[in-house]
Design an enzyme around this catalytic site. Structure first.
Site, mmCIF file in Angstrom:
data_model
loop_
_atom_site.group_PDB
_atom_site.id
_atom_site.type_symbol
_atom_site.label_atom_id
_atom_site.label_comp_id
_atom_site.label_asym_id
_atom_site.label_seq_id
_atom_site.Cartn_x
_atom_site.Cartn_y
_atom_site.Cartn_z
ATOM 1 N N LEU A 1 11.033 -20.884 -4.620
ATOM 2 C CA LEU A 1 10.559 -19.462 -4.179
ATOM 3 C C LEU A 1 8.485 -19.629 -4.687
ATOM 4 O O LEU A 1 8.576 -19.621 -5.659
ATOM 5 C CB LEU A 1 10.365 -17.429 -4.347
ATOM 6 N N HIS B 1 2.894 3.152 -8.850
ATOM 7 C CA HIS B 1 2.764 1.628 -9.254
ATOM 8 C C HIS B 1 3.397 1.374 -10.108
ATOM 9 O O HIS B 1 4.113 0.053 -9.410
ATOM 10 C CB HIS B 1 0.869 1.810 -10.022
ATOM 11 N N ASP C 1 0.336 -0.987 0.178
ATOM 12 C CA ASP C 1 0.148 0.113 0.723
ATOM 13 C C ASP C 1 1.050 1.132 0.027
ATOM 14 O O ASP C 1 2.248 1.192 0.261
ATOM 15 C CB ASP C 1 -0.575 0.298 1.161
HETATM 16 C C1 IPE Z 1 -5.041 -2.721 -0.188
HETATM 17 O O1 IPE Z 1 -5.031 -0.985 -0.562
HETATM 18 C C2 IPE Z 1 -5.655 -3.487 -1.821
HETATM 19 C C3 IPE Z 1 -3.638 -3.752 -2.445
HETATM 20 C C4 IPE Z 1 -2.817 -3.604 -1.678
HETATM 21 C C5 IPE Z 1 -3.972 -3.710 -3.620
HETATM 22 P P1 IPE Z 1 -6.397 -0.296 -0.496
HETATM 23 O O2 IPE Z 1 -5.484 0.655 -0.882
HETATM 24 O O3 IPE Z 1 -7.234 -0.615 -1.576
HETATM 25 O O4 IPE Z 1 -6.614 -0.379 0.186
HETATM 26 P P2 IPE Z 1 -7.835 0.564 1.242
HETATM 27 O O5 IPE Z 1 -8.750 1.263 0.205
HETATM 28 O O6 IPE Z 1 -6.502 1.559 2.259
HETATM 29 O O7 IPE Z 1 -8.799 0.411 2.583
HETATM 30 C C1 IPE Z 2 -1.372 0.322 -3.472
HETATM 31 O O1 IPE Z 2 -1.033 1.406 -3.746
HETATM 32 C C2 IPE Z 2 -1.384 0.057 -5.027
HETATM 33 C C3 IPE Z 2 -2.823 -0.420 -4.743
HETATM 34 C C4 IPE Z 2 -3.990 -0.776 -4.061
HETATM 35 C C5 IPE Z 2 -3.110 -0.969 -6.400
HETATM 36 P P1 IPE Z 2 -2.295 2.266 -3.495
HETATM 37 O O2 IPE Z 2 -2.757 3.017 -4.945
HETATM 38 O O3 IPE Z 2 -3.290 1.472 -2.442
HETATM 39 O O4 IPE Z 2 -2.514 4.161 -2.742
HETATM 40 P P2 IPE Z 2 -2.493 4.739 -1.631
HETATM 41 O O5 IPE Z 2 -2.969 4.261 -0.871
HETATM 42 O O6 IPE Z 2 -3.223 5.826 -1.995
HETATM 43 O O7 IPE Z 2 -1.125 5.468 -0.897
HETATM 44 MG MG MG Z 3 -4.344 2.650 -0.317
#
Ligand code: IPE
Ligand code: IPE
Ligand code: MG
Length: 240
Positions: A130, A36, A19
């Site tokens: 792995l 990303h 995240d």
């Molecule tokens: C969880 O992160 C999903 C992934 C890392 C793929 P999100 O950013 O989507 O989760 P929330 O919205 O903070 O709960």
């Molecule tokens: C995690 O990073 C990647 C995915 C959920 C695909 P985020 O895109 O959720 O990044 P934040 O949480 O908005 O910073």
């Molecule tokens: Mg996120």
């Protein structure tokens, strides 16, 4: 086969909620997709480093069933990144002895991407250094409901006795049927929630919430989280 380890020891299965890509990008005035893209590079480094910490199963949350709520630009960009990642890293993963699996509902994914995923799984099937599992369009509730529907159909058809449905039989109906339960779940970027990631499988997992965003996460931080896990005493409900 026991689905969980016991007591102290190294984490055999580490699952990661990657995240913070968006926040990483935002704090630099960059578009979310730049975060990303950087995140995909970190995936490569963590995959390389995981076996050094004694990890033989690494499961990464790349896209949740709830992430479709994002802009079509971001969703499209992420799907392209998955495709690019498989194309670029596929050979290297094979060479490193990684067995790659994907969990999540593929029916909603672009057909080319789903085919790439299937080919990478097939071509790494005999590897065992792995076990890398990537969760794309994965949601724990979605996975559980799918399993319940299939099991209910088996029962209704008289092929399965309700009494025969125990925890092992249920685990075997999930996407993760070939994986042990996670020992450690790491979430980056400071959020203390699990966001629908492996709810059944993580019932007894240890959690590590780290403040760094995923693009700022490093093999050193990964190794540190694994080492801290080794010092924890997991009781699994027993007295000691
Ligand atoms: C969880 O992160 C999903 C992934 C890392 C793929 P999100 O950013 O989507 O989760 P929330 O919205 O903070 O709960
Ligand atoms: C995690 O990073 C990647 C995915 C959920 C695909 P985020 O895109 O959720 O990044 P934040 O949480 O908005 O910073
Ligand atoms: Mg996120």
């Amino acid at each position: 086969r026991s689905r969980s380890g016991s007591g102290r020891g190294s984490a055999r299965h580490v699952a990661v909620i990657m995240d913070g890509n968006g926040r990483w990008a935002k704090s630099r005035g960059l578009p979310r997709l730049a975060g990303h893209r950087r995140g995909a590079e970190v995936v490569r480094r963590i995959v390389e480093a995981a076996p050094d910490s004694g990890v033989s199963y690494l499961t990464l949350y790349a896209f949740s069933t709830e992430n479709w709520k994002r802009s079509s630009e971001e969703v499209q960009g992420l799907m392209e990144l998955f495709s690019i990642y498989i194309r670029r890293e596929g050979k290297e993963l094979k060479r490193r002895g990684a067995r790659v699996r994907f969990i999540g509902d593929r029916t909603r994914l672009n057909r080319d991407l789903a085919e790439q995923m299937g080919r990478l799984e097939a071509s790494t099937e005999s590897n065992d250094r792995l076990n890398l599992t990537i969760a794309i369009n994965y949601g724990g509730r979605d996975e559980i409901l799918g399993a319940v529907r299939r099991l209910a159909a088996e029962i209704a058809a008289g092929r399965l006795a309700p009494e025969a449905l125990d925890a092992d039989a249920f685990s075997a109906a999930l996407d993760t049927r070939d994986l042990p339960d996670p020992d450690l779940v790491i979430r980056t970027s400071g959020e203390m929630r699990t966001s629908n990631f492996l709810p059944w499988q993580s019932a007894y997992a240890e959690y590590a919430f780290v403040p760094e965003t995923w693009p700022d996460f490093t093999p050193e931080l990964f190794a540190r989280a694994c080492a801290a896990f080794g010092a924890r005493n997991r009781r699994f409900g027993a007295a000691d």
